[in-house]
Write a protein that holds these residues in place. Sequence first.
Motif, PDB file in Angstrom:
ATOM      1  N   GLN A 181       0.820  -1.211   0.000  1.00 33.88           N
ATOM      2  CA  GLN A 181       0.000   0.000   0.000  1.00 33.88           C
ATOM      3  C   GLN A 181       0.855   1.263   0.000  1.00 33.88           C
TER       4      GLN A 181
ATOM      5  N   SER B 119       9.995   5.459  -1.095  1.00 28.43           N
ATOM      6  CA  SER B 119       9.519   4.124  -1.477  1.00 28.43           C
ATOM      7  C   SER B 119       8.490   4.151  -2.604  1.00 28.43           C
ATOM      8  N   ASN B 120       7.831   5.292  -2.805  1.00 26.77           N
ATOM      9  CA  ASN B 120       6.794   5.328  -3.838  1.00 26.77           C
ATOM     10  C   ASN B 120       6.922   6.495  -4.816  1.00 26.77           C
ATOM     11  N   SER B 121       7.909   7.362  -4.618  1.00 31.00           N
ATOM     12  CA  SER B 121       8.001   8.578  -5.439  1.00 31.00           C
ATOM     13  C   SER B 121       8.176   8.266  -6.926  1.00 31.00           C
TER      14      SER B 121
ATOM     15  N   ARG C  85       3.415   6.603 -12.777  1.00 31.78           N
ATOM     16  CA  ARG C  85       1.965   6.414 -12.898  1.00 31.78           C
ATOM     17  C   ARG C  85       1.309   7.656 -13.494  1.00 31.78           C
TER      18      ARG C  85
ATOM     19  N   SER D 165      -1.763   9.440  -1.386  1.00 29.97           N
ATOM     20  CA  SER D 165      -0.797   8.966  -0.381  1.00 29.97           C
ATOM     21  C   SER D 165       0.272  10.025  -0.159  1.00 29.97           C
TER      22      SER D 165
ATOM     23  N   THR E 136       4.111   1.452  -1.175  1.00 30.06           N
ATOM     24  CA  THR E 136       4.918   1.557  -2.393  1.00 30.06           C
ATOM     25  C   THR E 136       4.082   1.658  -3.659  1.00 30.06           C
ATOM     26  N   ARG E 137       2.811   1.249  -3.577  1.00 34.00           N
ATOM     27  CA  ARG E 137       1.927   1.305  -4.750  1.00 34.00           C
ATOM     28  C   ARG E 137       0.633   2.042  -4.386  1.00 34.00           C
ATOM     29  N   PRO E 138       0.719   3.347  -4.092  1.00 33.32           N
ATOM     30  CA  PRO E 138      -0.486   4.089  -3.699  1.00 33.32           C
ATOM     31  C   PRO E 138      -1.431   4.283  -4.888  1.00 33.32           C
TER      32      PRO E 138
ATOM     33  N   TYR F 259       7.340   5.474  -8.450  1.00 33.35           N
ATOM     34  CA  TYR F 259       6.109   4.841  -8.936  1.00 33.35           C
ATOM     35  C   TYR F 259       5.055   5.900  -9.253  1.00 33.35           C
ATOM     36  N   ILE F 260       4.899   6.893  -8.348  1.00 26.54           N
ATOM     37  CA  ILE F 260       3.895   7.948  -8.553  1.00 26.54           C
ATOM     38  C   ILE F 260       4.207   8.743  -9.819  1.00 26.54           C
TER      39      ILE F 260
END
Length: 516
Positions: free
Chosen positions: A363, A408-410, A416, A403, A365-367, A412-413
Amino acid sequence: MGSSRDIAIGPVAVVSLLLGTLLTDEISDFKSHEYLRLAFTATFFAGVTQMALGVLRLGFLIDFLSHAAIVGFMAGAAITIALQQLKGFLGIKTFTKKTDIVSVLHSVFDAAHHGWNWETIVIGVSFLAFLLITKYIAKKNKKLFWVAAISPMISVIVSTFFVYITRADKKGVAIVKHVKKGVNPSSASEIFFSGKYLGPGIRVGVVAGMVALTEAVAIGRTFAAMKDYSLDGNKEMMAMGAMNIIGSLTSCYVATGSFSRSAVNYMAGCKTAVSNIVMSIVVLLTLLLITPLFKYTPNAVLASIIIAAVLGLVNIEAVILLWKIDKFDFLACMGAFFGVIFISVEIGLLIAVAISFAKILLQVTRPRTAVLGRLPETTVYRNIQQYPKATQINGMLIIRVDSAIYFSNSNYIKERILRWLADEEAQRRSGSSRIEYLTVEMSPVTDIDTSGIHAFEELYKTLQKRKIQLILANPGPIVMEKLHASKLADLIGEDKIFLTVADAVSTFGPKGEAVV
């Protein structure tokens, strides 16, 4: 010392099973003095762990054992406990010391031809049926709760009397035999503070202490919600810790809140924790005066009482609900359940915690991100997948990030957002307007770190090459502070940061789009 008014303290099935299993892994001979000393050592360090969590206000750690994990663990533990009771229930003399379902069933069926005692089985089945019927009556009529509460005591008294007058113990019915009278001596000198059993004692104590704490706080919260008062988790931890430290010095093993005893306490109308003092006095009088009367109590009745008690731990309705609501929670539940029944209690807990951590990581890492559109006749912008009537703005793509943005997710965001942009450009290619503005709705973004800032800088540069302007809508105060500190606000432009999406659309969108 605690804040719960209803919780009833004592030994409980799940913690007893866990502690027994972990101790037997270290010392197989459970009748040895070393085993007893290790139990006191584990209890001492369980208390230290609990008190330390309370003092350091680390109560949030027990929340990593999710509700789903506890449901699976309790169900697995219930089946494991029930299977262990088959030794006394069927009158088997040689039985495995392992707790996994395969070893237990193998041991049961190996003894089927010569090891089962029919008199014992008749006693066990009869009293199990009696106990289950009384539980059913109490469940159907709440006013008759006392029927289920006293049924174990009636079972013990009646079965003991009949075994005594028929001398069924002479016909192979296993009985309790001698129960030591009186209060056990101090065990302060028995605790391992050095030597080879110190490490195992600490390890077992930490695990048992955490599980006991989780169960106690869960029970405390349940009854606090029913009576509408607040529960201080850190106070509960300190109380549990002090209790188990003192208990380890007075020949006790890990105790915690018991759901069944707490339920009886609640139904009997208890108002304060003084009910625990009354209960303790009754136990003390029992130890001092009437323990010799338990000599002829058949083991089958004790097994029946335990089986009837643990069957309530299997909550099938909760499992079905987990499946309907969240498949990941269901997976954690099943992981704990199968881990407990097929391997061991600690492995089951470990699997459940690992799956819960995996869910958190997934959740984080993949918001979720969503494309927003304007609801008809309003200036409200919502997810177009949730609201099909929401219309997108010509020349503008609006994306919401759901999120905080961290290392950890920047990335990916960023990827995306660019994927959403590519998909929208492909769809709008046949239309009249190309995308000139990308608006990122940042209301749910509670924080952003340096990796997030760097990702937005890269996003800005990528969009500039495509001649698309980046716009930010409603960044929070913490995010805004970091945007200014990193000079990203200057790079994007102060005039490109808005209070709402509607303001951004009214400034850069087609005329009249943001005004109803």
